[in-house]
Write a protein that holds these residues in place. Structure first.
Motif, PDB file in Angstrom:
ATOM      1  N   GLN A  68      29.258 -17.794   0.290  1.00 16.57           N
ATOM      2  CA  GLN A  68      29.598 -19.095   0.067  1.00 16.57           C
ATOM      3  C   GLN A  68      30.652 -19.590   0.916  1.00 16.57           C
ATOM      4  O   GLN A  68      30.990 -20.711   1.370  1.00 16.57           O
ATOM      5  CB  GLN A  68      29.897 -19.585  -1.297  1.00 16.57           C
ATOM      6  CG  GLN A  68      28.545 -19.128  -2.133  1.00 16.57           C
ATOM      7  CD  GLN A  68      28.887 -19.310  -3.732  1.00 16.57           C
ATOM      8  OE1 GLN A  68      29.842 -20.298  -4.122  1.00 16.57           O
ATOM      9  NE2 GLN A  68      28.135 -19.010  -4.679  1.00 16.57           N
ATOM     10  N   HIS A  96      22.589 -18.434   5.700  1.00 13.14           N
ATOM     11  CA  HIS A  96      21.958 -19.435   5.162  1.00 13.14           C
ATOM     12  C   HIS A  96      20.459 -19.769   5.581  1.00 13.14           C
ATOM     13  O   HIS A  96      19.750 -20.270   4.972  1.00 13.14           O
ATOM     14  CB  HIS A  96      22.852 -20.695   5.112  1.00 13.14           C
ATOM     15  CG  HIS A  96      23.192 -21.284   6.335  1.00 13.14           C
ATOM     16  ND1 HIS A  96      23.754 -20.785   7.331  1.00 13.14           N
ATOM     17  CD2 HIS A  96      22.715 -22.357   6.927  1.00 13.14           C
ATOM     18  CE1 HIS A  96      23.695 -21.427   8.308  1.00 13.14           C
ATOM     19  NE2 HIS A  96      23.213 -22.541   8.218  1.00 13.14           N
ATOM     20  N   GLY A 154      19.579 -17.038   2.966  1.00 12.07           N
ATOM     21  CA  GLY A 154      20.561 -17.668   1.790  1.00 12.07           C
ATOM     22  C   GLY A 154      20.598 -16.962   0.689  1.00 12.07           C
ATOM     23  O   GLY A 154      21.119 -17.439  -0.271  1.00 12.07           O
ATOM     24  N   TYR A 185      22.335 -17.927  -3.039  1.00 13.38           N
ATOM     25  CA  TYR A 185      23.702 -18.795  -2.908  1.00 13.38           C
ATOM     26  C   TYR A 185      23.627 -20.153  -2.198  1.00 13.38           C
ATOM     27  O   TYR A 185      24.557 -20.873  -2.385  1.00 13.38           O
ATOM     28  CB  TYR A 185      24.850 -17.591  -2.487  1.00 13.38           C
ATOM     29  CG  TYR A 185      24.573 -17.349  -1.138  1.00 13.38           C
ATOM     30  CD1 TYR A 185      25.241 -18.251  -0.151  1.00 13.38           C
ATOM     31  CD2 TYR A 185      24.089 -16.320  -0.577  1.00 13.38           C
ATOM     32  CE1 TYR A 185      25.134 -18.150   1.199  1.00 13.38           C
ATOM     33  CE2 TYR A 185      23.850 -16.037   0.785  1.00 13.38           C
ATOM     34  CZ  TYR A 185      24.388 -17.140   1.764  1.00 13.38           C
ATOM     35  OH  TYR A 185      24.552 -16.724   2.931  1.00 13.38           O
ATOM     36  N   TRP A 186      22.509 -19.929  -1.395  1.00 13.02           N
ATOM     37  CA  TRP A 186      22.480 -21.281  -0.586  1.00 13.02           C
ATOM     38  C   TRP A 186      21.118 -21.961  -0.344  1.00 13.02           C
ATOM     39  O   TRP A 186      20.032 -21.112  -0.161  1.00 13.02           O
ATOM     40  CB  TRP A 186      23.141 -21.374   0.901  1.00 13.02           C
ATOM     41  CG  TRP A 186      23.442 -22.550   1.630  1.00 13.02           C
ATOM     42  CD1 TRP A 186      24.549 -23.276   1.513  1.00 13.02           C
ATOM     43  CD2 TRP A 186      22.518 -23.229   2.203  1.00 13.02           C
ATOM     44  NE1 TRP A 186      24.456 -24.196   2.280  1.00 13.02           N
ATOM     45  CE2 TRP A 186      23.098 -24.423   2.741  1.00 13.02           C
ATOM     46  CE3 TRP A 186      21.238 -23.076   2.748  1.00 13.02           C
ATOM     47  CZ2 TRP A 186      22.678 -25.186   3.830  1.00 13.02           C
ATOM     48  CZ3 TRP A 186      20.597 -24.208   3.448  1.00 13.02           C
ATOM     49  CH2 TRP A 186      21.395 -25.305   4.016  1.00 13.02           C
ATOM     50  N   LYS A 187      20.896 -23.302  -0.569  1.00 13.40           N
ATOM     51  CA  LYS A 187      19.750 -23.990  -0.388  1.00 13.40           C
ATOM     52  C   LYS A 187      19.742 -25.228   0.248  1.00 13.40           C
ATOM     53  O   LYS A 187      20.938 -25.890  -0.054  1.00 13.40           O
ATOM     54  CB  LYS A 187      18.869 -23.927  -1.623  1.00 13.40           C
ATOM     55  CG  LYS A 187      19.312 -24.505  -2.904  1.00 13.40           C
ATOM     56  CD  LYS A 187      18.722 -24.291  -4.074  1.00 13.40           C
ATOM     57  CE  LYS A 187      19.040 -24.945  -5.247  1.00 13.40           C
ATOM     58  NZ  LYS A 187      18.221 -24.490  -6.523  1.00 13.40           N
ATOM     59  N   ARG A 241      25.041 -32.374  -0.734  1.00 13.63           N
ATOM     60  CA  ARG A 241      26.525 -31.808  -1.119  1.00 13.63           C
ATOM     61  C   ARG A 241      27.259 -32.900  -1.473  1.00 13.63           C
ATOM     62  O   ARG A 241      28.125 -33.415  -0.916  1.00 13.63           O
ATOM     63  CB  ARG A 241      27.178 -30.905  -0.247  1.00 13.63           C
ATOM     64  CG  ARG A 241      26.915 -29.399  -0.187  1.00 13.63           C
ATOM     65  CD  ARG A 241      25.592 -29.024   0.011  1.00 13.63           C
ATOM     66  NE  ARG A 241      25.243 -27.396   0.046  1.00 13.63           N
ATOM     67  CZ  ARG A 241      23.938 -27.179  -0.074  1.00 13.63           C
ATOM     68  NH1 ARG A 241      23.015 -27.839   0.159  1.00 13.63           N
ATOM     69  NH2 ARG A 241      23.745 -25.664  -0.325  1.00 13.63           N
ATOM     70  N   ARG A 270      25.606 -24.414   9.336  1.00 12.14           N
ATOM     71  CA  ARG A 270      25.647 -24.895   8.005  1.00 12.14           C
ATOM     72  C   ARG A 270      26.287 -26.145   7.788  1.00 12.14           C
ATOM     73  O   ARG A 270      26.034 -26.979   7.195  1.00 12.14           O
ATOM     74  CB  ARG A 270      26.211 -23.718   7.137  1.00 12.14           C
ATOM     75  CG  ARG A 270      25.729 -24.004   5.606  1.00 12.14           C
ATOM     76  CD  ARG A 270      26.364 -22.683   4.915  1.00 12.14           C
ATOM     77  NE  ARG A 270      27.574 -22.815   4.172  1.00 12.14           N
ATOM     78  CZ  ARG A 270      28.105 -21.898   3.473  1.00 12.14           C
ATOM     79  NH1 ARG A 270      27.761 -20.585   3.615  1.00 12.14           N
ATOM     80  NH2 ARG A 270      29.276 -22.021   2.951  1.00 12.14           N
ATOM     81  N   GLU A 320      24.673 -29.344   6.090  1.00 11.72           N
ATOM     82  CA  GLU A 320      25.163 -29.874   4.987  1.00 11.72           C
ATOM     83  C   GLU A 320      25.477 -31.519   5.019  1.00 11.72           C
ATOM     84  O   GLU A 320      25.279 -32.368   3.889  1.00 11.72           O
ATOM     85  CB  GLU A 320      26.106 -29.270   4.341  1.00 11.72           C
ATOM     86  CG  GLU A 320      25.788 -27.562   3.851  1.00 11.72           C
ATOM     87  CD  GLU A 320      26.926 -27.066   3.326  1.00 11.72           C
ATOM     88  OE1 GLU A 320      28.250 -27.387   3.560  1.00 11.72           O
ATOM     89  OE2 GLU A 320      26.820 -25.644   2.924  1.00 11.72           O
TER      90      GLU A 320
END
Length: 605
Positions: free
Chosen positions: A103, A127, A192, A207-209, A213, A481, A485
């Protein structure tokens, strides 16, 4: 490649077996190769690979870690080397955050951390899955590698074909499995995701999708464009590090042009080797403004950059389609790109910057925007957004939006099996796997589904694997990323504004784009398709001749309806339409000059 398991589970001469597998897969030469207790590893030597060790903890990584200064400040350690390598940064992140370290890591990576104190092995992919990672399990052991062909060389790995995957691939040409592969004993760690294995049962998690955010709110639309510009510039700059010569995809489209326009001046400022551009279509300095060659020529002139048209050839495509698709990179994603890799290799290019992935993020064109307005009751805004010049035309457009929303609301997940060349026996014994779909009921839903559909990751996996065989690493600034995001967290009307699709990216890059690129908005590429058509049809005809010469006695023919395939191939064609299913069937067959194995035959049960 690495293997974790106690001595009794370990095949003899494992280090030599791994090293040989790396070499036979075209991934050699290899670097460090040794055993450390229950942990055995061999590291190939492509760009980005490396090892870090400290207090018996070992990190094996295929990685490029970005935003290094920010990460070092976050780590806050004075023990780090002055110029830490990427594996050393991963090791420091592991020591500080443990299994939460992905992360905190930006960039492209697939890595393994082995901690002898716990006997556990931690694995993670970035990711978007820019770097591949596969694994296989047995009684008391687990092995990981960047290429499934390496795992298949290990004794004890189940190399029988997965009939469900085969059937689905033969019938659904765009099918992309998330975890399953061609072989029953090999799994893909999804993008991810992270994984812990060893003494405790294997555990995986995401851990990431994609998704917001929080909510980003800036004063004006121009402020969003300016912020995106800064993020993309930072993403490009991070991806210029550690290269001998940069290549650039130059389609003449919005995304590739923006990446090139940011990268080329910076490369020249730092006296780097002169970059070179590659197009998938022919060059034509006199092409009409609406044709693809005019787009890329305008970028070439603006940037004063060498441009190479890497066009497919029948011989290259014939060899590509004859390869064992279950043990080589997916040819679906290489019909246009393999010629680029061959040309780049000849020119000494070791890194290619690509705008791939922009359509699903920063330069998203706004699919789902109108249905979202209707669903949220913003009918006045929707009416203003409709682009017909007459009231009757707008009424019709409004009705079409309503019909589309109803269809999205009522439709079922996935589609049934389409037509293809799978044999009747395979259809009876195998299950057609569910297909992920893109729901266009809103902008966010569409963007998320496009990301998780797997098409992006399939191409990234293929280009990474094939690129490694030609000494080339791919880098994707628009899949950074930070960029993703940001665009997932901004108001959705920034993607379509005043009737213009992809408004945000166009506004962010406006001063960098030649007028020819600014004017065209379509994605249709008739010149590229024309350049591909004759070589591909020629390759398919040669494969048909190969089949006839062998008397159809090819391995895996039990999976294919050979009568139907031969009937289709016997018809005269001078266009590509309808060839994809036949091509998939041909790719799957193993021709006589390749080694055969009983494990490639269907089960008798």
């Amino acid at each position: 490649m690495c293997f974790l398991g106690p001595g009794p589970t370990r095949p003899p001469d494992l280090v030599a077996t791994i090293a040989q597998a790396l070499s036979e897969s075209g991934l050699g030469p290899f670097g460090d190769a040794r055993a450390a207790g229950d942990f055995v590893f061999a590291q190939s030597a492509p760009r980005g690979s490396g090892i870090a060790e400290s207090d018996d903890v070992i990190v094996l990584a295929d990685a490029r870690i970005d935003a290094r200064d920010d990460l070092l400040a976050e780590l806050g350690s004075s023990d780090s080397p002055a110029m830490p390598s990427d594996p050393e940064l991963i090791l420091a992140a592991w020591r500080k955050w443990g299994e939460a370290c992905p992360q905190h890591l930006l960039g492209d990576y697939a890595f393994v951390v082995f901690d002898p104190s716990s006997g556990q092995m931690f694995c993670a992919r970035d990711h978007v899955g820019a770097r591949p990672l596969f694994y296989a399990e047995g009684a008391g052991w687990i092995a990981c590698a960047s290429d499934p062909a390496i795992l298949l060389a290990l004794p004890g790995v189940d190399d029988r074909l997965d009939d469900d995957v085969v059937l689905t691939r033969l019938l659904a040409r765009r099918y992309v499995p998330v975890e399953r592969t061609w072989h029953r004993g090999i799994r893909n760690l999804p993008w991810g995701h992270a994984m812990m294995a060893g003494r405790a049962p294997l555990r995986k998690w995401r851990y990431w999708k994609p998704g917001p955010r929080g909510r980003i709110r800036l004063p004006t639309p121009g402020d969003y464009a300016l912020h995106l510009r800064k993020l993309v510039e930072a993403a490009v700059e991070d991806r210029l590090r550690g290269s001998q010569r940069i290549g650039l995809h130059l389609s003449g489209g919005l995304d590739s042009t923006a990446i090139a326009a940011i990268a080329v001046p910076r490369l020249r400022e730092c006296k780097a080797s002169e970059p070179v551009g590659f197009s998938w279509h022919r060059r034509d300095a006199k092409a009409a403004p609406e044709a693809e060659p005019a787009w890329s020529e305008s970028v070439k002139r603006t940037l004063d950059i060498d441009l190479h048209a890497a066009l497919p050839e029948a011989d290259v495509l014939h060899d590509l389609l004859r390869r064992d698709v279950t043990r080589h990179p997916d040819p679906r994603n290489l019909l246009n790109e393999l010629p680029v890799q061959l040309a780049a290799q000849r020119l000494g290019v070791d890194v290619i910057l690509s705008g791939w992935g922009g359509d699903q993020g920063a330069s998203f064109e706004g699919r789902g925007y109108r249905t979202e307005l209707l669903a949220k009751g913003r009918w006045i805004r929707l009416w203003r957004d409709l682009d017909s010049a007459t009231v009757i035309g707008k009424v019709r457009q409004f009705a079409l939006v309503a019909w589309a929303l109803a269809g999205e609301t009522l439709r079922q997940e996935g589609d049934g099996p389409p037509s293809g060349f799978a044999s009747a026996a395979l259809r009876r014994r195998a299950q057609f796997l569910p297909q992920r779909t893109v729901r266009k009921s809103s902008v966010r839903r569409t963007m998320n589904d496009l990301f998780d559909l797997g098409a992006i990751q399939s191409r990234l996996n293929t280009w990474a694997a094939s690129g490694a065989r030609h000494g080339i690493e791919y880098r994707y600034p628009l899949l950074d990323r930070r960029v993703l995001e940001f665009v997932y967290s901004i108001p959705t009307d920034l993607f379509v504004r005043n009737g213009q699709k992809r408004w945000l990216m166009r506004a962010a890059m406006d001063d960098l784009l030649p007028d020819t690129v600014k004017r065209h908005a379509g994605k249709f590429e008739p010149v590229r398709l024309e350049d591909l058509s004759d070589p591909l049809l020629g390759a398919i005809k040669r494969l048909h001749a190969d089949l006839q010469e062998s008397g159809n006695l090819v391995n895996r023919s039990d999976y294919i309806d050979m009568n139907a395939l031969n009937a289709w191939l016997s018809q005269q064609r001078d266009y590509l339409q309808g060839q994809s299913q036949a091509r998939v069937a041909l790719e799957f067959l193993k021709f006589p000059d390749k080694p055969t194995s009983t494990t490639d035959r269907p089960d008798e049960t």
